[in-house]
Scaffold this active site. Structure first.
Site, short mmCIF file in Angstrom:
data_model
loop_
_atom_site.label_atom_id
_atom_site.label_comp_id
_atom_site.label_asym_id
_atom_site.label_seq_id
_atom_site.Cartn_x
_atom_site.Cartn_y
_atom_site.Cartn_z
N GLU A 40 34.83 41.58 43.53
CA GLU A 40 35.88 41.14 43.15
C GLU A 40 37.14 41.15 44.38
O GLU A 40 37.09 42.21 45.06
CB GLU A 40 36.47 41.95 41.87
CG GLU A 40 38.17 41.49 41.44
CD GLU A 40 38.52 42.42 40.06
OE1 GLU A 40 39.42 42.18 39.71
OE2 GLU A 40 38.10 43.50 40.09
N LYS A 113 40.84 35.27 35.43
CA LYS A 113 40.54 36.44 34.97
C LYS A 113 41.61 36.51 33.68
O LYS A 113 42.66 36.53 33.86
CB LYS A 113 40.81 37.84 35.59
CG LYS A 113 40.44 39.14 35.24
CD LYS A 113 40.62 40.01 36.31
CE LYS A 113 40.46 41.51 35.86
NZ LYS A 113 40.56 42.57 36.92
N CYS A 150 35.67 41.77 36.28
CA CYS A 150 35.95 43.31 36.19
C CYS A 150 36.33 43.50 34.70
O CYS A 150 35.25 43.81 33.85
CB CYS A 150 37.12 43.46 37.33
SG CYS A 150 37.05 45.32 37.49
#
Length: 284
Positions: A40, A113, A150
């Protein structure tokens, strides 16, 4: 499929970080990788440890300089490449965005995300607007990639929605580490929980999982590495070091998911007529 992972220790020199990533991708391609996954926000240090407006200068448009660089690299190496970039969508509007490049260098798709944390040393809500592209697998020449980022990895709903739309595997570029104030035992419980929850997603959905984390110290953060690849029963195919950088190619049998789902037909037995409350924040 041969999956390459790059677990890297980043420094403040952005160009040097990129150079080392490119070298790693070339190495993995020479070792037979079909797909390479980066960690990431791999171009920079993990800047979300603090809230500082100057850090928005790290953001760039998509397409932009980084997509040009990594697109050329994917074409040169003949690999599908998963990158993770700080997207400048418009003035004052930014996303944490994963971009997938096809073997010809073109952009196969992107994922913004969806779950954005706001915790000590992870002040991501200051920087990132939650994604608006939904949970949709990205079609590539090596399969349908269920790409999440994540904090998304803690949410079974995200993994399930990718699986229900035909993802062949789940991929998580990641930046997570230890709180230096926690005891060593607590630190290890958190690291193990991080792996266990994603291995659970593999089992529940009958899909391989690839998680690629940062490693090393950045500011007060000590990223715990431990990148891994597991199969559709959660079986560990590879686990990287908790302290060291690693570039590794891991062979994954995508066809195994079909057999596992025949043994454990969880999708068949879901009670979709009884899950209406799942969309509520909490049930009083």
């Amino acid at each position: 499929m041969n999956i390459g992972i790059i677990q890297q220790r980043n420094i403040a020199d952005v160009e040097r970080n990129k150079e080392r990533l490119c070298k790693g991708v070339r190495q993995l391609a020479s070792e037979g990788a079909d797909l390479v996954v980066l960690q990431e926000l791999h171009n920079t240090l993990y800047f979300c440890e603090t809230e500082h407006v100057d850090n928005f200068d790290f953001a760039e448009p998509i397409p932009g300089p980084s997509t040009e660089l990594y697109g050329r690299l994917a074409k040169e190496c003949g690999v599908v490449l998963v990158s993770s970039l700080f997207e400048r969508r418009a003035p004052g509007l930014y996303h944490n965005t994963a971009v997938v490049f096809e073997k010809d260098g073109s952009i196969s798709g992107r994922y913004r995300k969806m779950h954005i944390p706001d915790d000590p040393c992870y002040y991501e809500k200051f920087y990132f607007t939650p994604g608006d592209l939904g949970f949709r697998p990205i079609e590539t020449s090596v399969g349908r990639l269920g790409l999440l980022v994540c904090w998304d990895q803690w949410y079974p709903e995200a993994a399930r929605l990718m699986a229900l739309q035909g993802a062949d595997l789940l991929i998580y570029p990641t930046a997570i580490g230890f709180d230096p104030n926690d005891t060593p035992d607590e630190q290890q419980r958190q690291r193990q929980a991080w792996q266990l929850v994603m291995r659970g997603h593999a089992v529940a959905n009958g899909l391989p999982v690839v998680a690629v984390n940062r490693v090393g110290k950045e500011g007060s953060q000590l990223f715990w590495g431990s990148s891994f690849v597991c199969g559709p029963q959660g079986e560990m195919l590879y686990e990287a070091s908790a302290q060291e950088e690693e570039n590794k190619v891991v062979a994954v049998d995508l066809g195994r998911s079909e057999q596992v789902r025949r043994w454990w037909p969880f999708l068949r037995d879901r009670r979709i007529d009884s899950y209406q409350d799942i969309t509520k924040r909490f049930i009083d």
